[in-house]
Design an enzyme around this catalytic site. Structure first.
Site, mmCIF file in Angstrom:
data_model
loop_
_atom_site.group_PDB
_atom_site.id
_atom_site.type_symbol
_atom_site.label_atom_id
_atom_site.label_comp_id
_atom_site.label_asym_id
_atom_site.label_seq_id
_atom_site.Cartn_x
_atom_site.Cartn_y
_atom_site.Cartn_z
ATOM 1 N N SER A 161 -54.035 19.494 -40.601
ATOM 2 C CA SER A 161 -54.394 20.176 -39.392
ATOM 3 C C SER A 161 -55.753 20.970 -39.830
ATOM 4 O O SER A 161 -55.863 21.116 -40.978
ATOM 5 C CB SER A 161 -53.409 21.013 -38.729
ATOM 6 O OG SER A 161 -52.773 21.991 -39.617
ATOM 7 N N PHE A 201 -64.498 36.861 -47.620
ATOM 8 C CA PHE A 201 -63.184 36.609 -47.088
ATOM 9 C C PHE A 201 -62.243 37.285 -48.084
ATOM 10 O O PHE A 201 -61.041 37.661 -47.432
ATOM 11 C CB PHE A 201 -63.427 35.137 -46.607
ATOM 12 C CG PHE A 201 -64.259 34.616 -45.879
ATOM 13 C CD1 PHE A 201 -64.567 35.485 -44.790
ATOM 14 C CD2 PHE A 201 -64.650 33.363 -45.909
ATOM 15 C CE1 PHE A 201 -65.549 34.909 -44.037
ATOM 16 C CE2 PHE A 201 -65.634 32.736 -45.005
ATOM 17 C CZ PHE A 201 -66.087 33.564 -44.204
ATOM 18 N N ASP A 226 -55.458 41.765 -36.110
ATOM 19 C CA ASP A 226 -56.113 43.031 -36.764
ATOM 20 C C ASP A 226 -56.388 44.027 -35.663
ATOM 21 O O ASP A 226 -56.818 43.771 -34.459
ATOM 22 C CB ASP A 226 -57.492 42.689 -37.342
ATOM 23 C CG ASP A 226 -57.305 41.564 -38.490
ATOM 24 O OD1 ASP A 226 -56.144 41.873 -39.140
ATOM 25 O OD2 ASP A 226 -58.043 40.688 -38.733
ATOM 26 N N HIS A 286 -53.306 22.857 -43.659
ATOM 27 C CA HIS A 286 -54.231 23.442 -42.713
ATOM 28 C C HIS A 286 -55.536 23.880 -43.244
ATOM 29 O O HIS A 286 -55.525 24.889 -43.961
ATOM 30 C CB HIS A 286 -53.303 24.507 -42.233
ATOM 31 C CG HIS A 286 -53.920 25.059 -40.836
ATOM 32 N ND1 HIS A 286 -53.933 24.216 -39.581
ATOM 33 C CD2 HIS A 286 -54.542 26.276 -40.715
ATOM 34 C CE1 HIS A 286 -54.462 25.013 -38.568
ATOM 35 N NE2 HIS A 286 -54.738 26.226 -39.269
ATOM 36 N N GLU A 300 -58.337 24.228 -38.327
ATOM 37 C CA GLU A 300 -58.646 25.452 -37.749
ATOM 38 C C GLU A 300 -59.951 25.690 -37.204
ATOM 39 O O GLU A 300 -60.913 25.609 -37.950
ATOM 40 C CB GLU A 300 -58.185 26.739 -38.354
ATOM 41 C CG GLU A 300 -58.144 27.889 -37.487
ATOM 42 C CD GLU A 300 -57.625 29.082 -38.495
ATOM 43 O OE1 GLU A 300 -56.654 29.059 -38.629
ATOM 44 O OE2 GLU A 300 -58.478 30.058 -38.740
#
Length: 282
Positions: free
Chosen positions: A7, A211, A101, A261, A9
């Site tokens: 999949s 990141f 967050d 993913h 995102e």
């Protein structure tokens, strides 16, 4: 050996031009026949309207399932219930339930302070209507007290009604396998409630290091060193990054990972290249 599902995102674009480009990216990646596309939701619901807009656009554009992220920080129960009804009206059957967050300056956690509370609330409101995925952290959530506490929290989310979990990105396959084994030892059948591996392609050294530092993901020392040695050689970084992530995915597939993913960063490449090189579309 059966091939894992995969999949993609997306995150909501900030401009009309970015929105149009994202639709084009969707069209190209959708040709690979992914299981679904997820769409992120900013801190404190800061991208709420943009998330809803892109979710609506993608639902109207194709038949592939769309899985909106839903966070409980910043929204009260009434707002979340309203959003659940809207998503039901769009025919959406899958959600990614997260704490989210805290946005800058926000004090207090709201009516549903944790993802566990959100999962319980979704089940109370909608029963088994939605397939719910939650977040997992192979290298521990940066705010967790310790590893055992973090794993117990994930177990609690499964037991509250989560159908599956998607991991934070990682580059050490053993961290994923350790977490999967720990879940099994705590009574979670990962065949029935899968642990999906979150995969972040490496195309830009400064971005991936930023990141990783922000979310507590580990970048292996050899990867950091090699990225530093490449300097501004973007082509070398892309090829090295592809090899690192391809080898990671290969190992995970050999270990029976149920699904991958891909955190696409709203790009076609290298996500398309990885999926095809791994033979997931054959």
């Amino acid at each position: 050996m059966s091939k894992p599902a995969f999949s993609f995102e997306f995150f909501p674009a900030k401009t009309d031009q970015g929105h149009d480009k994202l639709l084009s990216t969707y069209d190209e990646l959708n040709q690979l026949a992914p299981a679904y596309f997820s769409v992120t939701y900013g801190a404190g619901g800061s991208t709420r309207s943009r998330t809803i807009n892109i979710v609506e656009a993608l639902c109207a554009r194709g038949e592939t399932e769309i899985a909106p992220h839903l966070s409980c920080i910043g929204d009260d129960k009434a707002q979340i219930a309203e959003l659940l009804e809207h998503y039901k009206s769009l025919g959406i059957k899958r959600l990614v339930a997260l704490r989210g967050d805290l946005p800058s300056g926000q004090v207090g956690m709201g009516q549903l302070p944790f993802a566990l509370d959100l999962v319980k609330f979704i089940r109370e409101e909608t029963g088994d209507y939605f397939h719910i995925e939650v977040a997992a952290y192979p290298e521990m959530h940066p705010q967790a007290r310790n590893f055992a506490f973090d794993i117990d929290n994930l177990v609690n989310k499964y037991q509250a009604g989560a159908n599956a979990a998607i991991t934070q990105f990682f580059y050490n396959a053993d961290s994923y396998l350790y977490l999967r084994d720990a879940l099994e030892q705590r009574g979670i059948d990962t065949n029935a409630q899968p642990l999906i591996a979150g995969i972040m392609p490496i195309t830009n050294s400064s971005n991936i290091l930023r990141f990783a530092d922000s979310c507590g993901a580990d970048i292996p020392r050899y990867v950091r060193k090699q990225l530093a040695d490449f300097g501004d050689d973007r082509k070398a970084i892309r090829e090295f990054g592809f090899d690192v992530v391809y080898r990671l995915c290969e190992r995970l597939v050999s270990e029976g990972v149920p699904a991958l993913h891909f955190y696409t960063m709203n790009k076609v490449e290298p996500n398309k290249r990885l999926v095809q090189a791994l033979g997931l579309t054959d």
